[in-house]
Motif scaffolding. Structure first.
Motif, PDB file in Angstrom:
ATOM      1  N   THR A 186       0.855  -1.183   0.000  1.00  0.00           N
ATOM      2  CA  THR A 186       0.000   0.000   0.000  1.00  0.00           C
ATOM      3  C   THR A 186       0.887   1.227   0.000  1.00  0.00           C
ATOM      4  N   LEU A 187       0.793   2.025  -1.048  1.00  0.00           N
ATOM      5  CA  LEU A 187       1.585   3.243  -1.129  1.00  0.00           C
ATOM      6  C   LEU A 187       0.852   4.374  -0.426  1.00  0.00           C
ATOM      7  N   THR A 188       1.615   5.274   0.157  1.00  0.00           N
ATOM      8  CA  THR A 188       1.022   6.421   0.840  1.00  0.00           C
ATOM      9  C   THR A 188       1.753   7.684   0.429  1.00  0.00           C
ATOM     10  N   GLY A 189       1.145   8.811   0.754  1.00  0.00           N
ATOM     11  CA  GLY A 189       1.787  10.091   0.545  1.00  0.00           C
ATOM     12  C   GLY A 189       2.117  10.385  -0.900  1.00  0.00           C
ATOM     13  N   LYS A 190       3.305  10.965  -1.101  1.00  0.00           N
ATOM     14  CA  LYS A 190       3.730  11.421  -2.422  1.00  0.00           C
ATOM     15  C   LYS A 190       3.775  10.286  -3.445  1.00  0.00           C
ATOM     16  N   ALA A 191       4.260   9.104  -2.997  1.00  0.00           N
ATOM     17  CA  ALA A 191       4.376   7.965  -3.919  1.00  0.00           C
ATOM     18  C   ALA A 191       3.007   7.549  -4.445  1.00  0.00           C
ATOM     19  N   ALA A 192       1.994   7.551  -3.556  1.00  0.00           N
ATOM     20  CA  ALA A 192       0.643   7.158  -3.963  1.00  0.00           C
ATOM     21  C   ALA A 192       0.058   8.162  -4.950  1.00  0.00           C
ATOM     22  N   VAL A 193       0.286   9.433  -4.700  1.00  0.00           N
ATOM     23  CA  VAL A 193      -0.225  10.490  -5.587  1.00  0.00           C
ATOM     24  C   VAL A 193       0.447  10.399  -6.953  1.00  0.00           C
ATOM     25  N   GLU A 194       1.764  10.179  -6.944  1.00  0.00           N
ATOM     26  CA  GLU A 194       2.515  10.086  -8.195  1.00  0.00           C
ATOM     27  C   GLU A 194       2.059   8.879  -9.012  1.00  0.00           C
ATOM     28  N   LEU A 195       1.855   7.754  -8.326  1.00  0.00           N
ATOM     29  CA  LEU A 195       1.391   6.546  -9.007  1.00  0.00           C
ATOM     30  C   LEU A 195       0.022   6.774  -9.643  1.00  0.00           C
ATOM     31  N   ALA A 196      -0.918   7.322  -8.842  1.00  0.00           N
ATOM     32  CA  ALA A 196      -2.276   7.544  -9.345  1.00  0.00           C
ATOM     33  C   ALA A 196      -2.280   8.518 -10.516  1.00  0.00           C
ATOM     34  N   ASP A 197      -1.480   9.566 -10.418  1.00  0.00           N
ATOM     35  CA  ASP A 197      -1.426  10.579 -11.476  1.00  0.00           C
ATOM     36  C   ASP A 197      -0.894   9.983 -12.780  1.00  0.00           C
ATOM     37  N   LYS A 198       0.206   9.232 -12.680  1.00  0.00           N
ATOM     38  CA  LYS A 198       0.801   8.642 -13.876  1.00  0.00           C
ATOM     39  C   LYS A 198      -0.137   7.618 -14.514  1.00  0.00           C
TER      40      LYS A 198
ATOM     41  N   LEU B 162      -3.368   7.419 -14.328  1.00  0.00           N
ATOM     42  CA  LEU B 162      -4.539   8.071 -14.918  1.00  0.00           C
ATOM     43  C   LEU B 162      -4.198   8.605 -16.307  1.00  0.00           C
ATOM     44  N   LYS B 163      -3.009   9.194 -16.423  1.00  0.00           N
ATOM     45  CA  LYS B 163      -2.567   9.717 -17.719  1.00  0.00           C
ATOM     46  C   LYS B 163      -2.373   8.586 -18.729  1.00  0.00           C
ATOM     47  N   VAL B 164      -1.768   7.494 -18.269  1.00  0.00           N
ATOM     48  CA  VAL B 164      -1.557   6.340 -19.141  1.00  0.00           C
ATOM     49  C   VAL B 164      -2.895   5.766 -19.593  1.00  0.00           C
ATOM     50  N   SER B 165      -3.825   5.642 -18.659  1.00  0.00           N
ATOM     51  CA  SER B 165      -5.146   5.105 -18.979  1.00  0.00           C
ATOM     52  C   SER B 165      -5.867   5.969 -20.001  1.00  0.00           C
TER      53      SER B 165
ATOM     54  N   ALA C 282      -8.256   2.466 -15.340  1.00  0.00           N
ATOM     55  CA  ALA C 282      -7.215   3.067 -14.499  1.00  0.00           C
ATOM     56  C   ALA C 282      -7.043   2.320 -13.179  1.00  0.00           C
ATOM     57  N   GLY C 283      -8.158   1.884 -12.590  1.00  0.00           N
ATOM     58  CA  GLY C 283      -8.089   1.168 -11.314  1.00  0.00           C
ATOM     59  C   GLY C 283      -7.362  -0.155 -11.437  1.00  0.00           C
ATOM     60  N   GLN C 284      -7.702  -0.913 -12.481  1.00  0.00           N
ATOM     61  CA  GLN C 284      -7.054  -2.206 -12.694  1.00  0.00           C
ATOM     62  C   GLN C 284      -5.579  -2.036 -13.024  1.00  0.00           C
ATOM     63  N   LEU C 285      -5.274  -1.069 -13.878  1.00  0.00           N
ATOM     64  CA  LEU C 285      -3.883  -0.816 -14.240  1.00  0.00           C
ATOM     65  C   LEU C 285      -3.058  -0.422 -13.016  1.00  0.00           C
ATOM     66  N   THR C 286      -3.644   0.411 -12.159  1.00  0.00           N
ATOM     67  CA  THR C 286      -2.944   0.883 -10.963  1.00  0.00           C
ATOM     68  C   THR C 286      -2.707  -0.255  -9.982  1.00  0.00           C
ATOM     69  N   HIS C 287      -3.728  -1.104  -9.797  1.00  0.00           N
ATOM     70  CA  HIS C 287      -3.576  -2.254  -8.891  1.00  0.00           C
ATOM     71  C   HIS C 287      -2.454  -3.170  -9.363  1.00  0.00           C
TER      72      HIS C 287
ATOM     73  N   ILE D 146       3.944  -3.038 -27.563  1.00  0.00           N
ATOM     74  CA  ILE D 146       3.377  -3.918 -26.548  1.00  0.00           C
ATOM     75  C   ILE D 146       2.417  -3.116 -25.676  1.00  0.00           C
ATOM     76  N   SER D 147       1.246  -3.667 -25.422  1.00  0.00           N
ATOM     77  CA  SER D 147       0.235  -2.914 -24.674  1.00  0.00           C
ATOM     78  C   SER D 147       0.605  -2.845 -23.197  1.00  0.00           C
ATOM     79  N   MET D 148       0.131  -1.803 -22.531  1.00  0.00           N
ATOM     80  CA  MET D 148       0.382  -1.647 -21.104  1.00  0.00           C
ATOM     81  C   MET D 148      -0.202  -2.821 -20.327  1.00  0.00           C
ATOM     82  N   SER D 149      -1.398  -3.279 -20.721  1.00  0.00           N
ATOM     83  CA  SER D 149      -2.039  -4.388 -20.010  1.00  0.00           C
ATOM     84  C   SER D 149      -1.255  -5.685 -20.189  1.00  0.00           C
TER      85      SER D 149
END
Length: 218
Positions: free
Chosen positions: A3-15, A17-20, A27-32, A60-63
């Motif tokens: 479980t990521l928290t703080g800055k790392a979690a925000v950075e992961l979610a932001d990236k 979302l952009k990729v998705s 986005a949820g499945q890709l992030t998990h 090659i696809s992200m998935s």
């Protein structure tokens, strides 16, 4: 699970979302999946940039990258492959139209059989590549028998094709990914979806051009 928290979690979610938004996928499945990969391989959010670069370079696809890295990760790490080597190798396999799962199973079988190291495995594959490159019927037969002995009859043909195409030689793809990766995911944010087609491999851009034009003309 991690479980990521703080800055790392925000950075992961932001990236992610952009990729998705740029390349499709939930986005949820890709992030998990990416969170699991980061934990499994011990890498940071720059892995997303490397995956983005691998996509742009090979198609090659992200998935597919996430799925293979997550499922086959334990096998590949046991074989001694790093995250960067594996990303480049999967990009090579995809670019050449190869079955990554079959090849990785074959590599695992060879390691169990010989008890050798990754270096020995790659040396054996290079030997098969050299035999096939000679072009003689005798060497091709030797390569086939050697590959079947090492990797099993079912997986031998896929690994021989990969060897012949140089797909195990990851240095060039690794260098290209390393050059293209910094800021790759962040760079997606300001581009309209259709503009992503200019960063794909020529074949993918050609195949998807009608869809790209549809978005560009909206």
């Amino acid at each position: 699970n991690t479980t990521l928290t703080g800055k790392a979690a925000v950075e992961l979610a932001d990236k992610m979302l952009k990729v998705s938004h740029a390349f499709g996928g939930d986005a949820g499945q890709l992030t998990h999946a990416m969170t699991e990969i980061m934990s499994q391989w011990g890498v940071g959010t720059d892995a997303i940039d490397k995956f983005t670069a691998a996509y742009q370079l090979s198609g090659i696809s992200m998935s597919e990258l996430e799925s293979t890295m997550e499922r086959m990760g334990p096998r590949l790490t046991n074989l001694g492959f790093t995250f960067d080597e594996t990303t480049a190798m999967l990009a090579n396999f995809s670019q050449a139209g190869l079955n990554a799962t079959s090849i990785i199973f074959g590599m695992t079988m060879a390691m169990r059989q010989t008890g050798g190291s990754k270096d020995k495995l790659l040396q054996d594959i290079a030997e098969i590549q050299d035999m096939l490159a000679s072009g003689t019927a005798v060497d091709k037969e030797k390569a086939t028998k050697f590959a079947q002995h090492l990797f099993g009859t079912r997986m031998a043909s896929d690994i021989m094709r990969a060897a012949q195409l140089g797909a195990f030689n990851t240095a060039e793809m690794q260098a290209q990914i390393a050059q293209k990766a910094p800021g790759a995911a962040e760079g997606l944010v300001d581009k309209p979806l259709g503009a992503q087609f200019t960063t794909m491999t020529p074949q993918w851009a050609t195949d998807l051009e009608p869809l790209g034009q549809m978005f560009l003309n909206v």
